[in-house]
Motif scaffolding. Sequence first.
Motif, PDB file in Angstrom:
ATOM      1  N   THR A   1       3.980  -3.603 -15.168  1.00 27.46           N
ATOM      2  CA  THR A   1       3.292  -4.866 -15.388  1.00 27.46           C
ATOM      3  C   THR A   1       4.224  -5.868 -16.051  1.00 27.46           C
ATOM      4  O   THR A   1       4.217  -7.068 -15.707  1.00 27.46           O
ATOM      5  N   TYR A   2       5.042  -5.396 -16.982  1.00 31.69           N
ATOM      6  CA  TYR A   2       6.007  -6.283 -17.644  1.00 31.69           C
ATOM      7  C   TYR A   2       6.964  -6.894 -16.625  1.00 31.69           C
ATOM      8  O   TYR A   2       7.202  -8.106 -16.631  1.00 31.69           O
TER       9      TYR A   2
ATOM     10  N   LEU B   1       9.027  -4.994  -1.365  1.00 27.74           N
ATOM     11  CA  LEU B   1       8.353  -3.718  -1.537  1.00 27.74           C
ATOM     12  C   LEU B   1       8.805  -2.729  -0.470  1.00 27.74           C
ATOM     13  O   LEU B   1       9.099  -3.098   0.673  1.00 27.74           O
ATOM     14  N   ARG B   2       8.839  -1.469  -0.854  1.00 30.74           N
ATOM     15  CA  ARG B   2       9.313  -0.427   0.047  1.00 30.74           C
ATOM     16  C   ARG B   2       8.209   0.074   0.971  1.00 30.74           C
ATOM     17  O   ARG B   2       8.468   0.475   2.099  1.00 30.74           O
TER      18      ARG B   2
ATOM     19  N   TYR C   1       2.853  -2.199  -6.811  1.00 28.78           N
ATOM     20  CA  TYR C   1       2.841  -3.584  -7.291  1.00 28.78           C
ATOM     21  C   TYR C   1       1.778  -4.411  -6.568  1.00 28.78           C
ATOM     22  O   TYR C   1       1.283  -5.405  -7.117  1.00 28.78           O
ATOM     23  N   GLN C   2       1.404  -4.018  -5.343  1.00 28.94           N
ATOM     24  CA  GLN C   2       0.372  -4.761  -4.631  1.00 28.94           C
ATOM     25  C   GLN C   2      -0.944  -4.792  -5.409  1.00 28.94           C
ATOM     26  O   GLN C   2      -1.687  -5.775  -5.339  1.00 28.94           O
ATOM     27  N   LYS C   3      -1.226  -3.714  -6.141  1.00 25.66           N
ATOM     28  CA  LYS C   3      -2.454  -3.677  -6.936  1.00 25.66           C
ATOM     29  C   LYS C   3      -2.294  -4.469  -8.226  1.00 25.66           C
ATOM     30  O   LYS C   3      -3.209  -5.196  -8.645  1.00 25.66           O
ATOM     31  N   LEU C   4      -1.122  -4.349  -8.853  1.00 23.32           N
ATOM     32  CA  LEU C   4      -0.907  -5.056 -10.118  1.00 23.32           C
ATOM     33  C   LEU C   4      -0.887  -6.564  -9.920  1.00 23.32           C
ATOM     34  O   LEU C   4      -1.327  -7.322 -10.805  1.00 23.32           O
TER      35      LEU C   4
END
Length: 449
Positions: free
Chosen positions: A215-216, A237-238, A253-256
């Motif tokens: 998140t950071y 993104l991979r 990261y898609q969710k964050l």
Amino acid sequence: MPASATKALRVAVLADSDTRWKWGALTATRVRPGDTEIHLDGYLLRGRATPTARQLREVGVDADSLREVTAVEFLRAMEGARGEEAYDVLVLALVGGGVQAMLHGLGRVWQDRAERPVVVTGYVGVVYEKLADGLLLRHGADLVLANSRQDADRFRAVYEGVGADASAVTEVALPFLGGAGYAGEHDPSAEQGRRPYTVVFAAQPSVPDSRKDRTYLLDRLVRHARLHPEREVLLKLRSKPGEHTTHIEELPYQKLVQRADPPPNFRLVYGHMGEVLDRTDLLVTISSTAALESLHRRIPTVVLTDLGVREALGNHHFVGSGCLASWDQLDAGHRPAPDPEWVARQGVAADGGYETAFDEARERIAALLVRPGGLPPLAPYYTPVTAPGYLPGILARHHLAPDGTPLPGAPAADRAPGPVRQVVRRAARGAYRHGVQRVAPVIRRMGEL
């Protein structure tokens, strides 16, 4: 006489993830002797990271055939590949334990053969953890490829340090380097329609692994986009949710990003890394191999220090590179200057010479293909004598006994999976991925209450 002397070089690649398939297939094309044509058969080892059709398309590497197999099915295929169907070269693009299991299994199926393929293995990228463990699990292949001069020196030191034959270590470079060199940043005001200065953050599935750290990093990337509205900021993104790469990603990261409220100049992107680098002016990462691809093209490259320089993150590998910096420095306009000596030792070949980086491997394979009397039996360092408490467990994960024979109850290897088995396998893999990404994190959080 090997098949390569009269027709196309027949090569098999066994891979267990999308990135290892990319490495294995490209390695096969790089190390073929001379201008020999190549017939490439791909085998995807069934498991948690077996690539999806989308991931295979994104890799962009074609094969003459491609199928999914268990370890036992693959060994049966290699046992049956004889005569005109015999392979000249086999590339094992697997984790260390998978390589070791295949070496022992192949040693069994080839034990009565006068001829066998040249066996090649190595690493997908930067080797920053489990050096001794991973290397000794790969020992026994005819060629163990090292992606740089530094890795070649380290690999030989490990093998010689335990009394193992180090002659298989062969210096090459990463097979997927290439693309146009960086021509300098674009000035959007200089010409109508020119693209903006582009910052790309190359995300990794498992580094860092905590929600707080991920998140950071996302917050800092979004903040950079807000501070520089004239720039395009991309999060590369991979994989998509539900897919796996070499490493499991529990917190995509898609969710964050759904809670981050990013500005219009911030975007998520997928696709081939080389195509993304074509429009990159600054590559930022924690420790991704994408940093070496970027340095090869002379694109300004930053390895972040925000979360520390730590072995657990892998960014300690870049000590001395001149690329270490923080988001605060980048926000203020810092531009990294890579150290030429460090870059030269990493196999990046930014100053040319990339096309000759595979010459030694090509020459060694060519010599092995015409070796009088064929090749000697595979001889891994680990045997039931040298590692009786370790090797059986490694082999058992792939349903093999200590002598390389299939264990009772191993997945059927005498027939192709029918429609029902294929559906069951897809459902099982989907359930596993759901458990990893949805159920396991919840259980861990409950345990922390």
